[in-house]
Design a protein around this motif. Sequence first.
Motif, PDB file in Angstrom:
ATOM      1  N   PRO A  90     -15.054  -6.944  36.914  1.00  0.00           N
ATOM      2  CA  PRO A  90     -15.757  -6.833  38.681  1.00  0.00           C
ATOM      3  C   PRO A  90     -15.353  -5.774  39.388  1.00  0.00           C
ATOM      4  O   PRO A  90     -16.503  -5.078  40.385  1.00  0.00           O
ATOM      5  N   TRP A  91     -14.683  -5.194  38.976  1.00  0.00           N
ATOM      6  CA  TRP A  91     -14.212  -4.161  39.667  1.00  0.00           C
ATOM      7  C   TRP A  91     -15.199  -2.544  38.938  1.00  0.00           C
ATOM      8  O   TRP A  91     -16.092  -2.070  39.732  1.00  0.00           O
ATOM      9  N   ILE A  92     -15.324  -2.422  37.862  1.00  0.00           N
ATOM     10  CA  ILE A  92     -15.928  -2.150  37.583  1.00  0.00           C
ATOM     11  C   ILE A  92     -17.547  -2.359  37.562  1.00  0.00           C
ATOM     12  O   ILE A  92     -18.364  -1.061  37.430  1.00  0.00           O
ATOM     13  N   ASP A  93     -17.670  -3.173  37.241  1.00  0.00           N
ATOM     14  CA  ASP A  93     -18.878  -4.182  37.692  1.00  0.00           C
ATOM     15  C   ASP A  93     -19.988  -2.828  38.973  1.00  0.00           C
ATOM     16  O   ASP A  93     -20.338  -3.041  39.246  1.00  0.00           O
ATOM     17  N   ALA A  94     -19.203  -3.594  40.093  1.00  0.00           N
ATOM     18  CA  ALA A  94     -19.587  -3.146  42.030  1.00  0.00           C
ATOM     19  C   ALA A  94     -19.504  -1.811  41.451  1.00  0.00           C
ATOM     20  O   ALA A  94     -20.664  -1.216  42.286  1.00  0.00           O
ATOM     21  N   MET A  95     -18.370  -0.896  41.444  1.00  0.00           N
ATOM     22  CA  MET A  95     -18.310   0.450  40.951  1.00  0.00           C
ATOM     23  C   MET A  95     -19.757   1.221  40.463  1.00  0.00           C
ATOM     24  O   MET A  95     -20.133   1.673  41.268  1.00  0.00           O
ATOM     25  N   ALA A  96     -19.896   0.146  39.483  1.00  0.00           N
ATOM     26  CA  ALA A  96     -21.410   0.414  38.508  1.00  0.00           C
ATOM     27  C   ALA A  96     -23.027   0.913  39.386  1.00  0.00           C
ATOM     28  O   ALA A  96     -23.523   1.411  39.355  1.00  0.00           O
ATOM     29  N   LYS A  97     -22.430  -0.199  40.051  1.00  0.00           N
ATOM     30  CA  LYS A  97     -23.710  -1.004  40.592  1.00  0.00           C
ATOM     31  C   LYS A  97     -24.211  -0.290  42.060  1.00  0.00           C
ATOM     32  O   LYS A  97     -24.407  -0.029  42.077  1.00  0.00           O
ATOM     33  N   ARG A  98     -23.053  -0.002  42.534  1.00  0.00           N
ATOM     34  CA  ARG A  98     -23.308   1.120  43.850  1.00  0.00           C
ATOM     35  C   ARG A  98     -23.279   2.629  43.651  1.00  0.00           C
ATOM     36  O   ARG A  98     -22.345   3.441  44.878  1.00  0.00           O
ATOM     37  N   GLY A  99     -23.353   2.769  42.579  1.00  0.00           N
ATOM     38  CA  GLY A  99     -23.314   4.148  42.433  1.00  0.00           C
ATOM     39  C   GLY A  99     -21.838   5.066  42.544  1.00  0.00           C
ATOM     40  O   GLY A  99     -22.611   6.348  42.606  1.00  0.00           O
ATOM     41  N   VAL A 100     -20.686   4.536  42.073  1.00  0.00           N
ATOM     42  CA  VAL A 100     -19.807   5.580  42.790  1.00  0.00           C
ATOM     43  C   VAL A 100     -19.501   6.294  41.348  1.00  0.00           C
ATOM     44  O   VAL A 100     -19.547   5.884  40.173  1.00  0.00           O
ATOM     45  N   ASN A 101     -19.356   7.884  41.651  1.00  0.00           N
ATOM     46  CA  ASN A 101     -18.661   8.493  40.797  1.00  0.00           C
ATOM     47  C   ASN A 101     -17.708   8.613  40.630  1.00  0.00           C
ATOM     48  O   ASN A 101     -16.811   8.878  40.416  1.00  0.00           O
ATOM     49  N   LEU A 102     -17.032   7.761  39.726  1.00  0.00           N
ATOM     50  CA  LEU A 102     -16.134   7.577  39.304  1.00  0.00           C
ATOM     51  C   LEU A 102     -15.491   8.441  38.286  1.00  0.00           C
ATOM     52  O   LEU A 102     -16.296   8.728  37.274  1.00  0.00           O
ATOM     53  N   GLU A 103     -14.427   9.009  38.248  1.00  0.00           N
ATOM     54  CA  GLU A 103     -13.388   9.821  37.830  1.00  0.00           C
ATOM     55  C   GLU A 103     -12.353   9.933  36.647  1.00  0.00           C
ATOM     56  O   GLU A 103     -11.825  10.358  35.966  1.00  0.00           O
ATOM     57  N   GLU A 104     -11.788   8.557  37.373  1.00  0.00           N
ATOM     58  CA  GLU A 104     -10.054   8.480  37.251  1.00  0.00           C
ATOM     59  C   GLU A 104     -10.174   6.287  37.694  1.00  0.00           C
ATOM     60  O   GLU A 104     -10.313   6.153  38.647  1.00  0.00           O
ATOM     61  N   LEU A 105      -9.661   6.015  35.903  1.00  0.00           N
ATOM     62  CA  LEU A 105      -9.155   5.066  36.986  1.00  0.00           C
ATOM     63  C   LEU A 105      -8.181   4.839  36.391  1.00  0.00           C
ATOM     64  O   LEU A 105      -7.637   5.026  34.950  1.00  0.00           O
ATOM     65  N   ARG A 106      -6.986   4.605  36.944  1.00  0.00           N
ATOM     66  CA  ARG A 106      -5.804   3.517  35.913  1.00  0.00           C
ATOM     67  C   ARG A 106      -5.097   2.455  37.005  1.00  0.00           C
ATOM     68  O   ARG A 106      -5.318   1.678  37.616  1.00  0.00           O
ATOM     69  N   LEU A 107      -5.116   0.849  35.588  1.00  0.00           N
ATOM     70  CA  LEU A 107      -4.758   0.027  35.692  1.00  0.00           C
ATOM     71  C   LEU A 107      -3.367  -0.256  35.323  1.00  0.00           C
ATOM     72  O   LEU A 107      -2.784   0.590  34.137  1.00  0.00           O
TER      73      LEU A 107
END
Lengths: 573, 198
Positions: A90-107
């Motif tokens: 859901p986090w990836i989906d929401a960020m993708a839909k709202r055009g976040v310029n994601l560069e780094e993801l730590r889980l």
Amino acid sequence: MNYFPEEVLEHVFDFLKSHRDRNAVSLVCKSWYRVERFSRERVFIGNCYAINPDRLIERFPRLRSLTLKGKPHFADFNLVPHDWGGFVYPWIDAMAKRGVNLEELRLKRMVVSDEGLELLSRSFVNFKSLILVSCEGFTTDGLAAIASNCRFLRELDLQENEVEDHRGQWLSCFPDSCTSLVSLNFACLKGEVNLAALERLMARSCNLRSLKLNHAVPLDTLQKILAQAPQLVDLGTGSFVSDPDSETFRRLRTAIQKCASIKSLSGFLEVAPCCLPAIYPICLNLTTLNLSYAQGIHGSELIKLIRHCGKLQRLWILDCIGDKGLGVVASTCKELQELRVFPSDLHGDGHAAVTEEGLVAISAGCPKLHSLLYFCQQMTNAALITVAKNCPNFTRFRLCIINPTIPDPVTMQPLDEGFGAIVQSCKGLRRLSLSGLLTDQVFLYIGMYAEQLEMLSVAFAGDSDKGMLCVLNGCKKLKKLEIMDSPFGNLALLTDVGKYETMRSLWMSSCEVTLGGCKTLAKKMPRLNVEIINEGDQMEATPDDDRQKVEKMYLYRSLVGARRDAPDFVWTL
Amino acid sequence: MAPEMGKKSPGSDVTGLNLTETELTLGLPGENRNSRSGNKRGFSETVDKIFGDDKSDEAKSPTAKKAQVVGWPPVRSLRKNIILMKSCKYVKVAVDGAPYLRKVDLEMYNSYQQLLGALEDLFSCFTIRDYLERKLMDSVSGSEYVPHVRGQRLVTGMLVGDVPWKMFVESCKRLRLMKSSEANGLEPRTPSKCSSTS
């Protein structure tokens, strides 16, 4: 404060790296809040259920780097069922839909799916860094998607994840044009890798600084890689087995000698002791050494190795190093800051590999030591008191005496006094794990002295509710409390309900807390999610019997109410 | 293999034969019929031993039993698997004259005597017991079974008993009980005892 133009504020805030500082700054006033939120690029979320993706993106539109943690810590020890939750999709989906310029993801401790990885790889053009720690739910197919689609990937770091290995060609999916890799860690993968593809990838990754291989990569391939990557700073070997008389081994020795930059060494997932001397030449540069997966190396060989490591700051090792070996560490590694000694034997009654003697020696020889994880068979109060005196700088102190509820073998007393000395002496202690025979007294000490304590882990300890109450009452900075198999019940749980809103979470399993107690708490505190994990339908039959004990309870503060992805066996009260 | 049948099968009373001995059960020939079936005995005993759940340990404090809970000791599965893989030291045991191999976990024993005792239990068929008893009783005469061990690198034949127990455990890969006359063909250092290779 309004006299500064916002650009100046923003510039000043730029110097604030820690999220705690930024959080503090955002509370000062509305205009600081506004400036801070529009300039924040890195966000840390310690509990993925405390907030939701939409609100995150709303508040921080310039989000570039996101850190998320999912399951409670005790999930590491199989106390949390697999499908409990912590889904990242859901986090990836929401960020993708709202055009976040994601560069780094730590889980950390999250459930990651191949679909999620695929979506991630396609949605963020500038994506650079993926770090997965103790995650599960994905396969090498997901990794293939990342390799194929993330054109500017710099970092792919897989630490201790459970990955289903489809033995595919994920490594071959890095296009020939991909030369940007700085860090690659696939040590936790169980399957074979395409060695030729790996070698080609390494050959074109001239920026590579950190490489950690899995057990399927033989020494021969390692030798070839090292020959082309002498600039490596951080190396995790795969299999380290070879005939010492072979040409391959000779080439390896030559290649290693040229790796003057290696400061961190790990791996040895499979190792022949006779091959260890190959690394002696680089030992004196090492600041980090992790041999905790290197089975089958005798204490005497470890000692020989350690003697070369005078600059070591961080050491992870197996307890077969023995007290004698720890003595050598103490006399050799004067810069040591962090030590982790893992058990090589889960027997509670086997030969004692390390005892309190080893720990005392370390404390006497390593004045900079501040972080400890120590598995042992026995500990004495006297030793702990000495350690406390020698090392007042501990920030993390985790002691695990394998046999629970074992007293001081010399005095037959509980270990209250020993741990009491630790908390009293180490004024900066932030994390503490207890073990051994312990009464309410130790909690009295903790509540009294552990002023900076943020995380406490308790198992098989205490006599009554008083123990837990001392901690809740006294530790003002407590963020995470996790308790298993201890006699704390409703009184302890319900006396200070407001406390839990100042904490990230509370875990209690196999304690005396009842369903009724949990229901009461949930009713009083609407901004807490009080979850009961009800495995094996223990409570299905009588959901209204408030007197029944709750096997596992996990509660946490949340701004978004009960989560909607809870499985059937999780009840949010 | 046919599943275990009830102790009283309809036929047995009528004919007066004691059919228990010939009942089909899960388990290898010679195995005690009362032992748990389906369990890898060695492994579960190891686990029991860790956490003191042995029947002989019932006198121990109830807190020792608590250790059997999930979540303790706090070691990640990844590490636990590696540790458990290592600390279960299974070796195949072949006994000359016996039609099958068994596996023993060497980590469970502290001495050669204990090991031999366990082997005696495992191979409790009539013929094997005979030889083992002879070994225990006639240790001087030389006509006895001698454990023969083969290791990973077949370097020399070494006699078991020459090697300290711990070293034996670490290096032993396979165990073979054979007649002492054969053992004399390998490095007959001390004619009496046992033989091993590592």
